[in-house]
Write a protein that holds these residues in place. Sequence first.
Motif, PDB file in Angstrom:
ATOM      1  N   ASN A  76       0.677  -1.240   0.198  1.00 16.74           N
ATOM      2  CA  ASN A  76       0.064  -0.007   0.219  1.00 16.74           C
ATOM      3  C   ASN A  76       0.674   1.471   0.467  1.00 16.74           C
ATOM      4  O   ASN A  76       2.169   1.213   0.645  1.00 16.74           O
ATOM      5  CB  ASN A  76      -0.817   0.334   1.017  1.00 16.74           C
ATOM      6  CG  ASN A  76      -2.433  -0.780   1.363  1.00 16.74           C
ATOM      7  OD1 ASN A  76      -2.527  -1.184  -0.133  1.00 16.74           O
ATOM      8  ND2 ASN A  76      -2.890  -1.806   1.995  1.00 16.74           N
ATOM      9  N   SER A  77       0.668   2.133  -0.474  1.00 12.79           N
ATOM     10  CA  SER A  77       0.882   3.482  -0.769  1.00 12.79           C
ATOM     11  C   SER A  77       0.131   4.284  -1.328  1.00 12.79           C
ATOM     12  O   SER A  77      -1.035   4.445  -1.621  1.00 12.79           O
ATOM     13  CB  SER A  77       2.529   3.804  -1.429  1.00 12.79           C
ATOM     14  OG  SER A  77       2.323   2.805  -3.325  1.00 12.79           O
ATOM     15  N   LEU A  78       0.500   5.824  -1.563  1.00  9.22           N
ATOM     16  CA  LEU A  78       0.281   6.851  -2.123  1.00  9.22           C
ATOM     17  C   LEU A  78       0.681   7.370  -3.055  1.00  9.22           C
ATOM     18  O   LEU A  78       1.802   7.900  -2.844  1.00  9.22           O
ATOM     19  CB  LEU A  78      -0.011   7.804  -1.576  1.00  9.22           C
ATOM     20  CG  LEU A  78      -1.433   9.133  -2.093  1.00  9.22           C
ATOM     21  CD1 LEU A  78      -2.915   8.765  -1.397  1.00  9.22           C
ATOM     22  CD2 LEU A  78      -0.991   9.960  -1.132  1.00  9.22           C
ATOM     23  N   TYR A  79       0.326   7.693  -3.968  1.00 11.15           N
ATOM     24  CA  TYR A  79       1.291   8.049  -5.378  1.00 11.15           C
ATOM     25  C   TYR A  79       1.091   9.362  -5.817  1.00 11.15           C
ATOM     26  O   TYR A  79      -0.283   9.877  -6.132  1.00 11.15           O
ATOM     27  CB  TYR A  79       0.483   6.926  -6.707  1.00 11.15           C
ATOM     28  CG  TYR A  79       1.235   7.205  -8.391  1.00 11.15           C
ATOM     29  CD1 TYR A  79       2.888   6.613  -8.064  1.00 11.15           C
ATOM     30  CD2 TYR A  79       1.472   7.707  -8.954  1.00 11.15           C
ATOM     31  CE1 TYR A  79       3.634   6.816  -9.106  1.00 11.15           C
ATOM     32  CE2 TYR A  79       2.115   8.378 -10.148  1.00 11.15           C
ATOM     33  CZ  TYR A  79       3.449   7.568  -9.766  1.00 11.15           C
ATOM     34  OH  TYR A  79       4.546   8.067 -11.109  1.00 11.15           O
ATOM     35  N   ILE A  80       2.036   9.729  -5.789  1.00  9.08           N
ATOM     36  CA  ILE A  80       1.952  11.049  -5.399  1.00  9.08           C
ATOM     37  C   ILE A  80       2.561  12.047  -7.240  1.00  9.08           C
ATOM     38  O   ILE A  80       3.549  11.418  -7.122  1.00  9.08           O
ATOM     39  CB  ILE A  80       2.914  11.768  -4.998  1.00  9.08           C
ATOM     40  CG1 ILE A  80       2.453  11.440  -3.705  1.00  9.08           C
ATOM     41  CG2 ILE A  80       2.715  13.489  -4.452  1.00  9.08           C
ATOM     42  CD1 ILE A  80       3.537  11.936  -1.966  1.00  9.08           C
ATOM     43  N   ARG A  81       1.775  12.840  -7.769  1.00 12.33           N
ATOM     44  CA  ARG A  81       2.611  13.024  -9.072  1.00 12.33           C
ATOM     45  C   ARG A  81       2.142  14.172  -9.262  1.00 12.33           C
ATOM     46  O   ARG A  81       0.991  14.854  -9.338  1.00 12.33           O
ATOM     47  CB  ARG A  81       0.810  12.242  -9.860  1.00 12.33           C
ATOM     48  CG  ARG A  81       1.300  12.979 -11.526  1.00 12.33           C
ATOM     49  CD  ARG A  81       1.715  12.570 -12.265  1.00 12.33           C
ATOM     50  NE  ARG A  81       2.823  11.342 -12.772  1.00 12.33           N
ATOM     51  CZ  ARG A  81       2.315  10.228 -13.789  1.00 12.33           C
ATOM     52  NH1 ARG A  81       1.808  10.729 -14.896  1.00 12.33           N
ATOM     53  NH2 ARG A  81       2.522   9.011 -13.633  1.00 12.33           N
ATOM     54  N   PRO A  82       3.696  14.612  -9.152  1.00 16.70           N
ATOM     55  CA  PRO A  82       3.574  16.640  -9.391  1.00 16.70           C
ATOM     56  C   PRO A  82       4.225  16.761 -11.237  1.00 16.70           C
ATOM     57  O   PRO A  82       4.156  15.914 -11.773  1.00 16.70           O
ATOM     58  CB  PRO A  82       5.087  16.701  -8.794  1.00 16.70           C
ATOM     59  CG  PRO A  82       4.896  15.373  -8.168  1.00 16.70           C
ATOM     60  CD  PRO A  82       4.819  14.261  -8.518  1.00 16.70           C
ATOM     61  N   PHE A  83       3.036  17.511 -11.445  1.00 17.27           N
ATOM     62  CA  PHE A  83       3.788  18.248 -13.667  1.00 17.27           C
ATOM     63  C   PHE A  83       3.708  19.479 -13.268  1.00 17.27           C
ATOM     64  O   PHE A  83       2.718  20.294 -12.607  1.00 17.27           O
ATOM     65  CB  PHE A  83       2.304  17.221 -13.911  1.00 17.27           C
ATOM     66  CG  PHE A  83       1.035  17.244 -13.262  1.00 17.27           C
ATOM     67  CD1 PHE A  83      -0.266  16.584 -12.563  1.00 17.27           C
ATOM     68  CD2 PHE A  83       0.060  18.286 -14.462  1.00 17.27           C
ATOM     69  CE1 PHE A  83      -1.393  16.963 -12.296  1.00 17.27           C
ATOM     70  CE2 PHE A  83      -1.105  18.653 -14.392  1.00 17.27           C
ATOM     71  CZ  PHE A  83      -1.754  17.229 -13.377  1.00 17.27           C
ATOM     72  N   VAL A  84       3.925  19.564 -14.535  1.00 14.54           N
ATOM     73  CA  VAL A  84       3.980  21.407 -14.244  1.00 14.54           C
ATOM     74  C   VAL A  84       3.500  20.934 -16.342  1.00 14.54           C
ATOM     75  O   VAL A  84       4.087  20.484 -17.343  1.00 14.54           O
ATOM     76  CB  VAL A  84       5.163  21.840 -14.862  1.00 14.54           C
ATOM     77  CG1 VAL A  84       5.662  23.337 -14.387  1.00 14.54           C
ATOM     78  CG2 VAL A  84       6.002  21.007 -13.581  1.00 14.54           C
ATOM     79  N   ILE A  85       2.706  21.664 -16.241  1.00 17.57           N
ATOM     80  CA  ILE A  85       1.357  22.461 -18.095  1.00 17.57           C
ATOM     81  C   ILE A  85       2.011  23.614 -18.333  1.00 17.57           C
ATOM     82  O   ILE A  85       1.786  24.572 -17.709  1.00 17.57           O
ATOM     83  CB  ILE A  85       0.522  22.041 -17.757  1.00 17.57           C
ATOM     84  CG1 ILE A  85      -0.702  22.623 -16.601  1.00 17.57           C
ATOM     85  CG2 ILE A  85       0.284  19.476 -17.632  1.00 17.57           C
ATOM     86  CD1 ILE A  85      -1.899  21.887 -17.236  1.00 17.57           C
TER      87      ILE A  85
END
Length: 356
Positions: free
Chosen positions: A133-142
């Motif tokens: 189990n984990s929390l997937y973290i998605r930083p992104f720049v647009i």
Amino acid sequence: MTDTLKVTKISKSKIDQVDFSKLAFGTVFTDHMFVCEYKNGAWQTPEILPYGPLQMDPSAKVFHYGQAVFEGMKAYKDDNGDVFMFRPEENFNRINKSSERLAMPAFDKAYFFDGLNTLLNLDKDWIKSGENNSLYIRPFVIATENGVSASPATEYKFIIICAPAQAYYSGEVRVLFADHYSRSADGGVGFAKAAGNYAAQFYPTELAKEKGYNQVVWTDANSHEYLEEAGTMNVFFRVHDTLLTAPTSDRILDGITRKSLIELARSQGITVEVRPVKVSEIVEAAENGSLKEMFGAGTAAVISPISGFTHKDKKFDLPKPEDAYATKLKKQLTELQANRADDPFGWRYEVPALEV
Ligand code: COI
């Protein structure tokens, strides 16, 4: 928390609607998101907002020129309810490297860590403890500037969203060694987590999927003689008892799981050779039985054993050794990440508990 971060909380969490025992990777998102706008040459006051759609002009440059980069990180919860991330500074540095290659502005370190710490405190209940189990973290720049002239935008959004996660690949992973299509080239953007690098793999990967493979292992674009990476993971080969993996370059992602595994394996006396790996030597090792294992390594995929590969219509099944490095290294890495084992490398980052 800095006083520059503006927080707007949701009125009611949607967590009760989620079945945490059946999570398809990256399909369910937490209650909040972090958003920071860039305009007039500077990052503006960052905000945490209820998770929701963005309103954008159809001419925004990201839609036309793919000026976008992202990261993949994970947060883990231990049995006491404390939350940890794994080497987050590496992700921060890498997103700025990716941004630089796409002519985008570097993000601010204090904003990044304040945003993450606050977001993870607000959405703490979405992080489940326990194996896998984990929390997937998605930083992104647009690139959000309006207008279709082909030049770098002057306006951007830096966003972080989070998705509770379990395994990325369920079941066996079979791969195809590329002998026609290519993922990256010298002087290109292969090292960056540029959105377009992933889109460009979809078509050849779909062709491979139709033939029963989960992923393509990309080879160098010039000769297709050297194995590079699998697109969602870096790749390791165990020949006899030596681990082989390709060196990073401007064509290959500098994977954080990859470099951690190299250190972890070496610290246990496993010989790791970081050098160009020839397709022919892996085919030969599979033929003579010295290829004991192959596995992919990445944040989302963690360590995914590869059960077989095909090169130019020659199909090979890999053995399932009892003393698999993949099993042993995965256990050690994930226990370290989730605070169930010591961290002699100083890789774990404890998320401070905040009043939010
Ligand atoms: C990650 O492991 O975080 C990745 O970026 C792979 C992703 C494309 C699912």
